[in-house]
Each structure stands twice: as C-alpha cells, then as structure tokens.
Scaffold this motif. Sequence first.
Motif, PDB file in Angstrom:
ATOM      1  N   GLY A  65     -42.604  35.350 -22.506  1.00  0.00           N
ATOM      2  CA  GLY A  65     -43.279  36.577 -23.237  1.00  0.00           C
ATOM      3  C   GLY A  65     -43.892  37.365 -21.949  1.00  0.00           C
ATOM      4  N   VAL A  66     -44.785  36.877 -21.333  1.00  0.00           N
ATOM      5  CA  VAL A  66     -45.336  37.465 -20.304  1.00  0.00           C
ATOM      6  C   VAL A  66     -44.424  37.943 -19.091  1.00  0.00           C
ATOM      7  CG1 VAL A  66     -47.160  37.257 -18.349  1.00  0.00           C
ATOM      8  CG2 VAL A  66     -47.671  36.146 -20.314  1.00  0.00           C
ATOM      9  N   ALA A  67     -43.498  37.201 -18.571  1.00  0.00           N
ATOM     10  CA  ALA A  67     -42.490  37.649 -17.818  1.00  0.00           C
ATOM     11  C   ALA A  67     -41.732  38.652 -18.239  1.00  0.00           C
ATOM     12  CB  ALA A  67     -41.434  36.438 -17.439  1.00  0.00           C
ATOM     13  N   MET A  68     -41.426  38.745 -19.464  1.00  0.00           N
ATOM     14  CA  MET A  68     -40.587  39.770 -20.258  1.00  0.00           C
ATOM     15  C   MET A  68     -41.651  41.000 -20.251  1.00  0.00           C
ATOM     16  SD  MET A  68     -39.284  40.635 -23.983  1.00  0.00           S
ATOM     17  CE  MET A  68     -38.776  41.989 -24.744  1.00  0.00           C
ATOM     18  N   ALA A  69     -42.851  41.104 -20.627  1.00  0.00           N
ATOM     19  CA  ALA A  69     -43.852  42.134 -20.791  1.00  0.00           C
ATOM     20  C   ALA A  69     -43.802  42.900 -19.409  1.00  0.00           C
ATOM     21  CB  ALA A  69     -45.350  41.513 -21.289  1.00  0.00           C
ATOM     22  N   CYS A  78     -41.645  42.593 -16.527  1.00  0.00           N
ATOM     23  CA  CYS A  78     -40.435  42.972 -15.929  1.00  0.00           C
ATOM     24  C   CYS A  78     -39.792  44.269 -16.960  1.00  0.00           C
ATOM     25  CB  CYS A  78     -39.577  41.763 -16.043  1.00  0.00           C
ATOM     26  SG  CYS A  78     -40.140  40.781 -14.630  1.00  0.00           S
ATOM     27  N   ALA A  79     -40.231  44.047 -18.272  1.00  0.00           N
ATOM     28  CA  ALA A  79     -39.347  44.998 -19.107  1.00  0.00           C
ATOM     29  C   ALA A  79     -39.597  46.734 -18.653  1.00  0.00           C
ATOM     30  CB  ALA A  79     -39.910  44.824 -20.579  1.00  0.00           C
ATOM     31  N   PRO A  80     -40.950  47.021 -18.488  1.00  0.00           N
ATOM     32  CA  PRO A  80     -40.966  48.569 -17.901  1.00  0.00           C
ATOM     33  C   PRO A  80     -40.289  48.839 -16.687  1.00  0.00           C
ATOM     34  CG  PRO A  80     -43.140  47.592 -18.774  1.00  0.00           C
ATOM     35  CD  PRO A  80     -42.252  46.545 -18.493  1.00  0.00           C
ATOM     36  N   GLN A  81     -40.263  47.767 -15.628  1.00  0.00           N
ATOM     37  CA  GLN A  81     -39.614  48.172 -14.548  1.00  0.00           C
ATOM     38  C   GLN A  81     -37.893  47.989 -14.859  1.00  0.00           C
ATOM     39  OE1 GLN A  81     -41.578  48.701 -12.336  1.00  0.00           O
ATOM     40  NE2 GLN A  81     -43.340  48.165 -13.674  1.00  0.00           N
ATOM     41  N   SER A  82     -37.645  47.329 -15.643  1.00  0.00           N
ATOM     42  CA  SER A  82     -36.125  47.370 -15.983  1.00  0.00           C
ATOM     43  C   SER A  82     -35.880  48.660 -16.585  1.00  0.00           C
ATOM     44  CB  SER A  82     -35.771  46.391 -17.042  1.00  0.00           C
ATOM     45  OG  SER A  82     -34.474  46.290 -17.814  1.00  0.00           O
ATOM     46  N   THR A 141     -35.996  33.613 -17.559  1.00  0.00           N
ATOM     47  CA  THR A 141     -35.548  33.538 -18.979  1.00  0.00           C
ATOM     48  C   THR A 141     -36.347  34.967 -19.489  1.00  0.00           C
ATOM     49  OG1 THR A 141     -35.123  31.093 -19.153  1.00  0.00           O
ATOM     50  CG2 THR A 141     -35.583  32.580 -21.243  1.00  0.00           C
ATOM     51  N   GLY A 142     -37.514  35.073 -19.411  1.00  0.00           N
ATOM     52  CA  GLY A 142     -38.245  36.169 -19.793  1.00  0.00           C
ATOM     53  C   GLY A 142     -38.044  37.384 -19.138  1.00  0.00           C
ATOM     54  N   ALA A 143     -37.958  37.270 -17.969  1.00  0.00           N
ATOM     55  CA  ALA A 143     -37.789  38.376 -16.904  1.00  0.00           C
ATOM     56  C   ALA A 143     -36.480  39.252 -17.222  1.00  0.00           C
ATOM     57  CB  ALA A 143     -38.086  37.944 -15.676  1.00  0.00           C
ATOM     58  N   SER A 144     -35.558  38.426 -17.682  1.00  0.00           N
ATOM     59  CA  SER A 144     -34.189  38.869 -17.831  1.00  0.00           C
ATOM     60  C   SER A 144     -33.819  39.296 -19.088  1.00  0.00           C
ATOM     61  CB  SER A 144     -33.222  37.785 -17.222  1.00  0.00           C
ATOM     62  OG  SER A 144     -33.222  36.798 -17.875  1.00  0.00           O
ATOM     63  N   VAL A 145     -34.736  39.389 -20.035  1.00  0.00           N
ATOM     64  CA  VAL A 145     -34.249  39.546 -21.501  1.00  0.00           C
ATOM     65  C   VAL A 145     -34.053  40.910 -21.465  1.00  0.00           C
ATOM     66  CG1 VAL A 145     -35.357  40.080 -23.755  1.00  0.00           C
ATOM     67  CG2 VAL A 145     -35.918  37.973 -22.644  1.00  0.00           C
ATOM     68  N   PRO A 146     -32.675  41.499 -21.880  1.00  0.00           N
ATOM     69  CA  PRO A 146     -32.176  42.682 -21.857  1.00  0.00           C
ATOM     70  C   PRO A 146     -32.850  43.964 -22.758  1.00  0.00           C
ATOM     71  CG  PRO A 146     -30.561  41.384 -23.016  1.00  0.00           C
ATOM     72  CD  PRO A 146     -31.761  40.371 -22.691  1.00  0.00           C
ATOM     73  N   GLN A 147     -33.134  44.966 -21.938  1.00  0.00           N
ATOM     74  CA  GLN A 147     -34.142  45.872 -22.974  1.00  0.00           C
ATOM     75  C   GLN A 147     -32.981  46.700 -23.673  1.00  0.00           C
ATOM     76  OE1 GLN A 147     -37.478  45.549 -23.205  1.00  0.00           O
ATOM     77  NE2 GLN A 147     -36.785  43.690 -22.155  1.00  0.00           N
ATOM     78  N   ALA A 178     -45.137  45.404 -24.414  1.00  0.00           N
ATOM     79  CA  ALA A 178     -46.781  45.272 -25.067  1.00  0.00           C
ATOM     80  C   ALA A 178     -46.467  44.228 -26.351  1.00  0.00           C
ATOM     81  CB  ALA A 178     -47.271  46.528 -25.520  1.00  0.00           C
ATOM     82  N   VAL A 179     -45.534  44.354 -27.149  1.00  0.00           N
ATOM     83  CA  VAL A 179     -45.104  43.611 -28.202  1.00  0.00           C
ATOM     84  C   VAL A 179     -44.739  41.974 -27.602  1.00  0.00           C
ATOM     85  CG1 VAL A 179     -43.508  42.695 -30.192  1.00  0.00           C
ATOM     86  CG2 VAL A 179     -44.221  45.183 -29.778  1.00  0.00           C
ATOM     87  N   ALA A 180     -44.028  42.207 -26.615  1.00  0.00           N
ATOM     88  CA  ALA A 180     -43.709  40.579 -25.912  1.00  0.00           C
ATOM     89  C   ALA A 180     -45.176  40.044 -25.449  1.00  0.00           C
ATOM     90  CB  ALA A 180     -42.700  40.840 -24.837  1.00  0.00           C
ATOM     91  N   LEU A 181     -45.772  40.878 -24.863  1.00  0.00           N
ATOM     92  CA  LEU A 181     -47.298  40.253 -24.434  1.00  0.00           C
ATOM     93  C   LEU A 181     -48.145  39.830 -25.127  1.00  0.00           C
ATOM     94  CD1 LEU A 181     -48.744  39.565 -21.603  1.00  0.00           C
ATOM     95  CD2 LEU A 181     -49.630  42.023 -21.878  1.00  0.00           C
ATOM     96  N   GLY A 182     -48.439  40.643 -26.549  1.00  0.00           N
ATOM     97  CA  GLY A 182     -49.242  40.332 -27.451  1.00  0.00           C
ATOM     98  C   GLY A 182     -48.348  39.055 -28.215  1.00  0.00           C
TER      99      GLY A 182
END
Length: 436
Positions: free
Chosen positions: A72-76, A78-82, A129-135, A368-372
């Motif tokens: 979740g943290v990795a997604m939070a 990296c998601a904005p950068q993606s 795994t989290g960083a690559s979650v497609p947005q 933010a949802v992923a980080l929370g």
Amino acid sequence: MSHTVDTETAGQPATTRPGYGQLLRTPGAWTFLVPGFAARQPFAMLTIGIVLLVQHTTGSYGTAGVVAAVTGVAMALCAPQSGKLADRFGQATVLVPGVLLHAASVTVLIALALAHAPLWALFVAAVPTGASVPQVGPMVRSRWATVLTGSPGASALLPTAAAFESVTDEFTFVIGPVLATALCTGVHPAAGLAAEAALTLVGGLIFAARRATQPLTVSTPAGGHEGARSASALSIPGVRVLAVSFLGIGAVFGGMQVSLTAFAQEIGSPGVNGPLYGVFAAGNMLSGLVFGAVTWKTGPRRRLVLGYTGLTLVSATLWAVHSVALFAVLGLLAGLCIAPALISGYTLIEALVESSARTEAFTWLTGAVALGQAAAVTVAGRLADTHGARAGFLVPLIGTALALAVLLPLQSRLLPRGPGRGAIRAMGHRETTAVD
C-alpha cells in the motif's frame, strides 16, 4: 472558450442530470470500460489476497498486515508519479510495462510466501507489487473527460460519469474480496493473488490497446510553457485537503478488511469474511448509484463534509459489535456513507485541477486511499493479534475522526481560486465551477 458548470445555483439546478443510459451511449465508452473493469481488480483483491496468503503461511495477522501495508505504501508513493507520467507521455506508455511488472512481482511474492521466506524477502517482493499497481481508475476518469469534451451536455454528464466511476470502483469491491476469499479458502491460499495478477495483466493490456480514447499528452505544451506542464497537482491546496480526507477512507477499507477477517476466524466461520465485506461494498455501490442519479441542490463540498461526518459516526460503533447480522447492517451503513464522500471528492477535482494534470490529481486521491489502507491493515493486524478483532475495528474510527478534524477547518480550500479552474493551466482552457 469558457463555460460555467453550476452545481449549486440558489438551490435550483438549471437542468436535470442526464442518466447513466445517456452516459453509456457515449461513443467509444465501452471500449475502455470493459477492459478497465478487469484491470481495476488489484485495488479490490490485492490487500485481502496478501492478508489471507501470508496469514496462512505465518499464522499472524500482524505479519500479514505489515506485508500488505508495504504494498500500500509503495502504491501510494508511486501512483501519483505514474499518473503524472501518463499525463505527459500517454496512458499506454505507462500501463503496458506496469502490468507486466505487476504480474511478475505478484508471482514472486506468492512463491516466496509459499516457501516460508523470511519477512524481509516478502518486503522486497511487496515493494514492486504495490508500486506497479496500474492506476486504471484515474485513467478511466480522465478518458471520460476526453470523450465527453465537446459533446452536447458534457458539463452535465461529467458529474454522472464521476458517480458511475465510483459505482464501478465499488462493484469491484463487492466481487473482488468475495472472489479472493472464495479462491483462497476453497481452492488454494495463493489462488486469490494469482487471479488478481491474471485479471490485471489481461485487462491492462487490452485497456492500453484502446488508444483512440486516451487523453492527449502534454509533453509538448502549446506556446512552450514548460512551467505550467511541470507543476504538480499537489501544489493546489484543495487537492492536499482531499488527499488527507481520502486517507481516512483508506483507513476504513483497510481496517474493515483485516478486522472482519479476524472476526470471521474468531467465530469459526472464515468464509463469512467475504460476504460481510461484500455487504459493506454493496452499500457503497448502491449509494453511488442513487447519488449519481439525483440532481443535488447542495454542492459537492457540502456533500463531502456530510458524507464524511456520517462515515465517522458509523465507524464509531464498529468496535462494540459482536453479531454477524449487526456487522452486516453497520457495514451496509458505512458503505452508504463512503460513496458520497468519494464521488464528491472526485467531482471537486474537476473544479480544482486543469486537464493537463487531472490523471495525476486522481492518483493522489487513490494513492491516499492506498496509504490510509496500508496504515490501517498494519495497525489493525497488530491489534487483532494482541487484543482480538474488536480492537482492530477502532482503526476506522481513529482514521476517519482524524481526517474529519482536518477537513472541517480547511474545507474553504476546496473552492477554486481566481477566475480559472485551478493553479495548473494548459492550452489556455478555463472552466469555472461552483462547488460550495
């Protein structure tokens, strides 16, 4: 050419909001909606799939929660950068390598968990795994704005599209956790994650291939105004306030997932976890359907505050409940409160952020949802291990209460500043929206 989208004009809407049928007849819509639905499954299946697999191999909800939190943290982060890269270079350019990396990372995580690898090894696999979650959700929202631009009644259809996207998101949360739980408990502990990776890969590649509806990139802005292109959506105060409020929504998602899993184990019925979470998500979906069909006399800012207040009040009751039936009722009520907050937040983005940074802005909210959610699964997992499921249900209350305490005094920042839509402008396009 400027135009005004007035969501609150002395309590009298100018026109009746178009229905979902009119929205879905938009040319080209179905070409990205169907594959986009499949590619959204990581957000619904990933956390619960990791929790069920790692808890099975380690026997600890706390450990399972920490591994899920890392994703979740990795997604939070990296998601904005993606999202920013997608705005600049195109969605397909970002999505194709992303879904390939995600499928490979999930495969490695499954193998390590089944091999009882040390915790640090699970962390190493959880990061990509989290960083690559497609947005995909933010990408679909941006595509709606693209296909609706210039069409008759586009300004009236945008709020309907926002509501439809919230319903679609929540429908994935109706079937995703139920499917993941059924696969993990009825087939194999790793089957939920394996299905998530397969759906993401296939749906993501098909979605990326639908290039006709993807937004234009801003890599070469008109007039060469590089500064306008490079500014981050997070520089807008309203986006920051929305991101904080969405942290609390993530705390509800994460706290409910882990605590309901622990509760189902405590009563000796692990299979009830999926249906209970499905009821919670169904409430969200049903609320979204109604919310998007109604022409509201109040603006999205007020609806956000009201929905969030209701969510906080319902969350305050979860820790005291021990009955499956009562959990179903309260979970339904919590879901009914989430959709107004989510839809209103995404609608406000339309007023605060220019199209050149809209995908990035949407990903700040999903991040933010992923980080929370990441923080919630960690804390709720530890509490469930040491004090039982009842203590884990305190996490949604704490998360929503803290976010509401920030949202209430700062809600004025959700109003656009100046005559334009927000701080970021591209190609001279301006819109003014009443959002109070």
